[in-house]
Design a protein around this motif. Structure first.
Motif, PDB file in Angstrom:
ATOM      1  N   GLN A 174       7.157 -41.404   7.982  1.00 49.42           N
ATOM      2  CA  GLN A 174       6.848 -42.301   6.873  1.00 49.42           C
ATOM      3  C   GLN A 174       6.336 -43.623   7.400  1.00 49.42           C
ATOM      4  O   GLN A 174       6.876 -44.162   8.380  1.00 49.42           O
ATOM      5  CB  GLN A 174       8.094 -42.512   6.016  1.00 49.42           C
ATOM      6  CG  GLN A 174       8.530 -41.245   5.280  1.00 49.42           C
ATOM      7  CD  GLN A 174       9.598 -41.520   4.242  1.00 49.42           C
ATOM      8  OE1 GLN A 174      10.613 -42.105   4.548  1.00 49.42           O
ATOM      9  NE2 GLN A 174       9.342 -41.092   3.012  1.00 49.42           N
ATOM     10  N   GLN A 175       5.330 -44.163   6.733  1.00 51.44           N
ATOM     11  CA  GLN A 175       4.732 -45.420   7.155  1.00 51.44           C
ATOM     12  C   GLN A 175       4.948 -46.487   6.103  1.00 51.44           C
ATOM     13  O   GLN A 175       4.984 -46.207   4.901  1.00 51.44           O
ATOM     14  CB  GLN A 175       3.228 -45.263   7.373  1.00 51.44           C
ATOM     15  CG  GLN A 175       2.873 -44.474   8.597  1.00 51.44           C
ATOM     16  CD  GLN A 175       1.387 -44.479   8.882  1.00 51.44           C
ATOM     17  OE1 GLN A 175       0.766 -43.421   8.909  1.00 51.44           O
ATOM     18  NE2 GLN A 175       0.817 -45.653   9.105  1.00 51.44           N
ATOM     19  N   SER A 176       5.035 -47.725   6.575  1.00 54.26           N
ATOM     20  CA  SER A 176       5.073 -48.862   5.661  1.00 54.26           C
ATOM     21  C   SER A 176       4.386 -50.053   6.317  1.00 54.26           C
ATOM     22  O   SER A 176       4.383 -50.169   7.546  1.00 54.26           O
ATOM     23  CB  SER A 176       6.524 -49.210   5.312  1.00 54.26           C
ATOM     24  OG  SER A 176       7.239 -49.618   6.478  1.00 54.26           O
ATOM     25  N   PRO A 177       3.763 -50.921   5.522  1.00 55.62           N
ATOM     26  CA  PRO A 177       3.513 -50.735   4.093  1.00 55.62           C
ATOM     27  C   PRO A 177       2.371 -49.744   3.855  1.00 55.62           C
ATOM     28  O   PRO A 177       1.723 -49.307   4.801  1.00 55.62           O
ATOM     29  CB  PRO A 177       3.111 -52.145   3.649  1.00 55.62           C
ATOM     30  CG  PRO A 177       2.439 -52.721   4.866  1.00 55.62           C
ATOM     31  CD  PRO A 177       3.160 -52.152   6.047  1.00 55.62           C
ATOM     32  N   GLU A 178       2.114 -49.423   2.598  1.00 55.28           N
ATOM     33  CA  GLU A 178       0.977 -48.534   2.273  1.00 55.28           C
ATOM     34  C   GLU A 178      -0.334 -49.261   2.478  1.00 55.28           C
ATOM     35  O   GLU A 178      -1.334 -48.656   2.873  1.00 55.28           O
ATOM     36  CB  GLU A 178       1.086 -48.065   0.823  1.00 55.28           C
ATOM     37  CG  GLU A 178       2.191 -47.062   0.596  1.00 55.28           C
ATOM     38  CD  GLU A 178       2.183 -46.510  -0.816  1.00 55.28           C
ATOM     39  OE1 GLU A 178       3.117 -45.776  -1.167  1.00 55.28           O
ATOM     40  OE2 GLU A 178       1.242 -46.828  -1.579  1.00 55.28           O
ATOM     41  N   SER A 179      -0.353 -50.549   2.169  1.00 57.58           N
ATOM     42  CA  SER A 179      -1.556 -51.342   2.372  1.00 57.58           C
ATOM     43  C   SER A 179      -1.166 -52.779   2.681  1.00 57.58           C
ATOM     44  O   SER A 179      -0.061 -53.209   2.370  1.00 57.58           O
ATOM     45  CB  SER A 179      -2.474 -51.271   1.149  1.00 57.58           C
ATOM     46  OG  SER A 179      -1.830 -51.840   0.032  1.00 57.58           O
ATOM     47  N   HIS A 208       1.242 -40.963   6.193  1.00 60.08           N
ATOM     48  CA  HIS A 208       0.185 -41.023   5.181  1.00 60.08           C
ATOM     49  C   HIS A 208      -0.773 -42.185   5.400  1.00 60.08           C
ATOM     50  O   HIS A 208      -1.828 -42.243   4.768  1.00 60.08           O
ATOM     51  CB  HIS A 208       0.800 -41.112   3.785  1.00 60.08           C
ATOM     52  CG  HIS A 208       1.459 -39.836   3.363  1.00 60.08           C
ATOM     53  ND1 HIS A 208       2.043 -39.666   2.136  1.00 60.08           N
ATOM     54  CD2 HIS A 208       1.622 -38.658   4.014  1.00 60.08           C
ATOM     55  CE1 HIS A 208       2.537 -38.439   2.052  1.00 60.08           C
ATOM     56  NE2 HIS A 208       2.303 -37.810   3.172  1.00 60.08           N
ATOM     57  N   GLY A 231      -4.517 -40.790   0.394  1.00 60.39           N
ATOM     58  CA  GLY A 231      -3.086 -41.043   0.259  1.00 60.39           C
ATOM     59  C   GLY A 231      -2.174 -39.999   0.868  1.00 60.39           C
ATOM     60  O   GLY A 231      -0.949 -40.141   0.804  1.00 60.39           O
ATOM     61  N   GLY A 241      -2.696 -38.611   4.182  1.00 63.15           N
ATOM     62  CA  GLY A 241      -2.794 -38.512   5.635  1.00 63.15           C
ATOM     63  C   GLY A 241      -3.521 -37.247   6.055  1.00 63.15           C
ATOM     64  O   GLY A 241      -4.348 -36.715   5.326  1.00 63.15           O
ATOM     65  N   LEU A 249      -7.870 -47.636   8.270  1.00 60.82           N
ATOM     66  CA  LEU A 249      -6.646 -46.873   7.966  1.00 60.82           C
ATOM     67  C   LEU A 249      -5.927 -46.615   9.292  1.00 60.82           C
ATOM     68  O   LEU A 249      -6.542 -46.106  10.232  1.00 60.82           O
ATOM     69  CB  LEU A 249      -6.999 -45.561   7.289  1.00 60.82           C
ATOM     70  CG  LEU A 249      -5.837 -44.597   6.990  1.00 60.82           C
ATOM     71  CD1 LEU A 249      -4.931 -45.166   5.898  1.00 60.82           C
ATOM     72  CD2 LEU A 249      -6.364 -43.227   6.570  1.00 60.82           C
ATOM     73  N   CYS A 306       6.548 -47.331  11.353  1.00 61.62           N
ATOM     74  CA  CYS A 306       6.590 -45.879  11.231  1.00 61.62           C
ATOM     75  C   CYS A 306       8.002 -45.393  11.544  1.00 61.62           C
ATOM     76  O   CYS A 306       8.582 -45.790  12.559  1.00 61.62           O
ATOM     77  CB  CYS A 306       5.589 -45.267  12.207  1.00 61.62           C
ATOM     78  SG  CYS A 306       5.340 -43.501  12.002  1.00 61.62           S
ATOM     79  N   THR A 350      -1.486 -46.559   6.671  1.00 56.93           N
ATOM     80  CA  THR A 350      -1.471 -47.925   6.137  1.00 56.93           C
ATOM     81  C   THR A 350      -2.908 -48.423   6.132  1.00 56.93           C
ATOM     82  O   THR A 350      -3.585 -48.377   7.174  1.00 56.93           O
ATOM     83  CB  THR A 350      -0.621 -48.867   7.011  1.00 56.93           C
ATOM     84  OG1 THR A 350       0.742 -48.474   6.941  1.00 56.93           O
ATOM     85  CG2 THR A 350      -0.771 -50.315   6.545  1.00 56.93           C
TER      86      THR A 350
END
Lengths: 112, 110
Positions: free
Chosen positions: A5-10, A104, B40, B42, A86, A23, A106
């Motif tokens: 899982q990644q943060s933030p999305e943007s 997914h 969205g 990946g 990205l 991550c 950032t």
């Protein structure tokens, strides 16, 4: 199954700022940790990777790994508009199957 | 210069048609991959190939099959394409963990 899982999305940052991307992963036996960068309409390209706990610096980029916390991060010093892209983190599984699991992503935008 | 190539770069097909996506690499890498990338989500692994005729399902293999008859060449086949297979498809090869990606094929299934 490995979960990444990644943060933030943007993220939007001004030129010259420090950028931090995060991550988390679920498989404590993972051995390879990497960040890939993908400019719009282009292929992902490996940016940096690390295999053991600690930090690794290459130019303006630093990757930090803490296996105990199941966390690694990418830090970009003096962010530039050309860094806008990205960013995908990736890690393998402990089973060493050659598979990478990607987050997914950032989306980073650095504005002048 | 190490290179992964993909053909075609853009493709439009009708639902039910067969699709062939081709990938080549000049690095003699044993392991090759097919991914799809949707906004969205990946990169999702479709198939992995460890060498000629040694292929393994990835995380989303349903609706796809692959062929690898030469180390430098890896094909992705969609038999009877569906609209939900509209996506950007990336091929990759790997060495020492790092993956090298091709430029991608943008597939639209109408």
């Amino acid at each position: 199954q490995q979960k990444v899982q990644q943060s933030p999305e943007s993220l939007i940052v001004p030129e010259g700022a420090m950028t931090s991307l995060n991550c988390t992963f679920s498989d404590s036996a993972s051995q390879y940790f990497a960040w890939y960068r993908q400019h719009s309409g282009k292929a992902p390209k490996a940016l940096m990777s690390i295999f053991s706990n600690g930090e690794k610096e290459e130019g303006r980029f630093t990757i930090h790994l803490n296996k105990a916390s199941l966390h690694f991060s990418l830090h970009i010093r003096d962010s530039q508009p050309s860094d806008s892209a990205l960013y995908l983190c990736a890690t393998n599984t402990g089973a060493n199957t050659g598979k990478l699991t990607f987050g997914h992503g950032t989306i980073l935008r650095v504005h002048p | 210069d190490m290179k992964v190539t993909q053909m075609p770069r853009y493709l439009i097909k009708r639902m039910g048609e067969n699709v062939l996506l081709e990938c080549g690499q000049d690095m003699s890498h044993e392991t090759m991959y097919w991914y799809r990338q949707d906004p969205g989500l990946g990169l999702q692994l479709i198939y992995i190939s460890y060498d000629v005729d040694s292929n393994s399902e990835g995380d989303i293999p349903k609706g796809y099959r692959v062929s690898r008859k030469k180390r430098e060449h890896f094909s992705l086949i969609l038999d009877s394409a569906k609209t939900n297979q509209t996506s950007v498809y990336f091929c990759a090869s790997s060495s020492q963990g790092e993956q090298y990606f091709g430029p991608g094929t943008r597939l639209t299934v109408l």
